[in-house]
Design an enzyme around this catalytic site. Structure first.
Site, PDB file in Angstrom:
ATOM      1  N   CYS A   1     -28.418  17.146   8.896  1.00 20.51           N
ATOM      2  CA  CYS A   1     -27.592  16.844   7.832  1.00 20.51           C
ATOM      3  C   CYS A   1     -27.014  15.627   8.949  1.00 20.51           C
ATOM      4  O   CYS A   1     -25.877  14.694   8.322  1.00 20.51           O
ATOM      5  CB  CYS A   1     -26.728  17.573   7.200  1.00 20.51           C
ATOM      6  SG  CYS A   1     -28.106  18.921   5.658  1.00 20.51           S
TER       7      CYS A   1
ATOM      8  N   HIS B   1     -18.118  14.125   7.383  1.00 18.24           N
ATOM      9  CA  HIS B   1     -19.079  15.417   6.489  1.00 18.24           C
ATOM     10  C   HIS B   1     -18.442  15.730   5.612  1.00 18.24           C
ATOM     11  O   HIS B   1     -18.781  15.921   3.766  1.00 18.24           O
ATOM     12  CB  HIS B   1     -19.688  15.564   7.430  1.00 18.24           C
ATOM     13  CG  HIS B   1     -21.118  16.777   7.712  1.00 18.24           C
ATOM     14  ND1 HIS B   1     -22.365  15.491   6.541  1.00 18.24           N
ATOM     15  CD2 HIS B   1     -21.372  17.805   7.270  1.00 18.24           C
ATOM     16  CE1 HIS B   1     -23.487  16.424   6.770  1.00 18.24           C
ATOM     17  NE2 HIS B   1     -22.889  17.441   7.303  1.00 18.24           N
TER      18      HIS B   1
ATOM     19  N   HIS C   1     -24.650  16.528  -1.243  1.00 20.08           N
ATOM     20  CA  HIS C   1     -24.783  16.955   0.417  1.00 20.08           C
ATOM     21  C   HIS C   1     -26.071  16.240   0.143  1.00 20.08           C
ATOM     22  O   HIS C   1     -26.953  17.333  -0.831  1.00 20.08           O
ATOM     23  CB  HIS C   1     -24.654  18.414   0.535  1.00 20.08           C
ATOM     24  CG  HIS C   1     -24.891  18.351   2.168  1.00 20.08           C
ATOM     25  ND1 HIS C   1     -25.504  17.041   2.968  1.00 20.08           N
ATOM     26  CD2 HIS C   1     -25.422  18.930   2.827  1.00 20.08           C
ATOM     27  CE1 HIS C   1     -25.313  17.072   3.853  1.00 20.08           C
ATOM     28  NE2 HIS C   1     -24.572  18.638   4.287  1.00 20.08           N
TER      29      HIS C   1
END
Length: 411
Positions: free
Chosen positions: A170, A303, A340
């Site tokens: 990610c 994040h 996400h």
């Protein structure tokens, strides 16, 4: 136009001259910004595959009518169509797409990031094969592979420069943009297009469900009561150019990308090191390359997945890096709106951090009744700047301990 060099590392300055984004929140930067600023989630029940047995039933899915159709008779996998939509906008803003829809610089390198690639396309091929179909299955399955992403886009725009596909969990999008910027700063190339794309698939959705990482209620980054993330899909690209090219083409840059840091904690496959030690290193590296002190940072686009382990580790990292200054800067996460987006997250969040810098205001944080105490004063609840610092930072973390940070400065 006076262009200022990157401080501290002696390399050439790197400018962002074009950017594009597509997500569940919209298909252009302004629309996505407005949706995030509204604080209204855009998740809806999953449409493209079965989710039986999953506690979470929603995701941030891109509306089909905002995605550019495949320009060939072959229908591209969804993540490539998302990439095409974002890349096209970036090339147009940079003044690099011609009237014939071809790129005006055929030598332009094209770098892309993804984690799942065309997984949903591969899944469709399996279903077809199980149903007894034989014609075209092998050829179709080839488009499942992530290496098909640059091939399809290069063919569309007539590009013959270097093509790179990066997958680093990610943090992929941030790592790709940071590495591409370093390539321009080194003088090896004058211009590069870099970004990431991700689409939802059965494997990704059920995989995160098995990890019990998705929220069955609401995505609440940095809330004490957080219970998981929402998945999303989308894409974003930026065009990065050297100072010489910006001056030669007489284009007005959007921002400078001044620093990139990357570190790995080697702690666990899916859990970050609890104190966020690798994220601390990545942020400090990025600030050092940019010649920026922690006290000069006005905003961090975090994040912020809303998973128990990630948010706690991230909060520790910010306390360690920024100290008392944390009380005077803004921090937020956009994943309660965009979801996400995995391999595209770093690219999407970099684009929106640049937009925040241009507007002089942080992206607002989701209002939570029970924020983590060490970040409570920093969560950006409004569009007003929390500090007079000149730097805006975007941070990403990923499975396997990958962490990345990007520093953006005004022109």
């Amino acid at each position: 136009m006076a262009l200022r060099p990157i401080h501290g590392n002696g390399s050439r300055p790197v400018y962002v001259t074009g950017m594009g984004v597509v997500s569940a929140a919209g298909a252009d930067v302004g629309t996505v910004w407005a949706q995030i600023a509204s604080g209204q989630p855009v998740v809806k029940p999953v449409e493209h595959f079965a989710i039986r047995g999953c506690e979470c039933h929603v995701a941030a899915q891109v509306a089909e009518d905002v995605i550019i159709p495949s320009p060939t008779r072959v229908r591209w996998p969804r993540y490539i169509r998302l990439a095409h939509t974002a890349l096209d906008a970036a090339l147009v803003q940079a003044g690099l797409r011609g009237a014939d829809n071809r790129c005006l610089d055929p030598s332009l390198p094209l770098w892309s990031s993804t984690t799942g690639g065309g997984t949903e396309y591969g899944e469709t091929c399996i279903v077809r094969a199980r149903a007894g179909e034989r014609s075209g299955i092998i050829t179709s399955a080839m488009r499942y592979q992530a290496r098909y992403l640059p091939h399809a886009l290069q063919e569309t725009y007539g590009l013959r420069g270097a093509a790179v596909t990066l997958s680093n969990a990610c943090s992929s999008g941030a790592d790709l943009i940071g590495t591409a910027a370093n390539l321009v700063a080194s003088g090896r190339v004058e211009r590069i297009a870099a970004g990431g794309a991700e689409s939802l698939s059965t494997l990704l959705f059920h995989g995160f469900s098995c990890l019990r990482a998705m929220s069955p209620t609401t995505c609440r980054p940095f809330s004490i009561s957080r219970d998981g993330l929402w998945l999303g899909e989308g894409a974003a690209y930026v065009v990065l150019e050297s100072e010489a090219e910006v001056i030669r083409r007489k284009v007005t840059p959007l921002a400078r990308i001044a620093g990139y840091g990357q570190a790995t904690d080697l702690h666990h496959l899916t859990h970050p090191q609890p104190e966020g030690i690798a994220l601390q290193r990545a942020i400090r590296q990025a600030l050092a390359q940019a010649g920026v002190a922690p006290e000069e940072v006005a905003y961090v686009n975090s994040h912020g997945t809303a998973t128990p382990a990630n948010d706690e580790a991230e909060a520790h990292a910010y306390v360690s890096v920024f100290g008392d200054h944390l009380q005077r800067m803004g921090i937020s996460s956009i994943k309660n709106i965009t979801g996400h987006t995995l391999g595209a997250a770093g690219a999407i969040e970099a684009v929106l951090t640049i937009e925040a810098l241009r507007r002089g205001a942080p992206l607002p944080a989701l209002a939570v009744a029970d924020p983590l105490p060490n970040l409570a004063a920093s969560l950006a609840q409004s569009r007003e700047p929390r500090a007079t610092g000149r730097a805006f930072v975007s941070c990403n973390s990923g499975f396997g301990g990958a962490n990345a940070a990007l520093v953006f400065l005004p022109v």
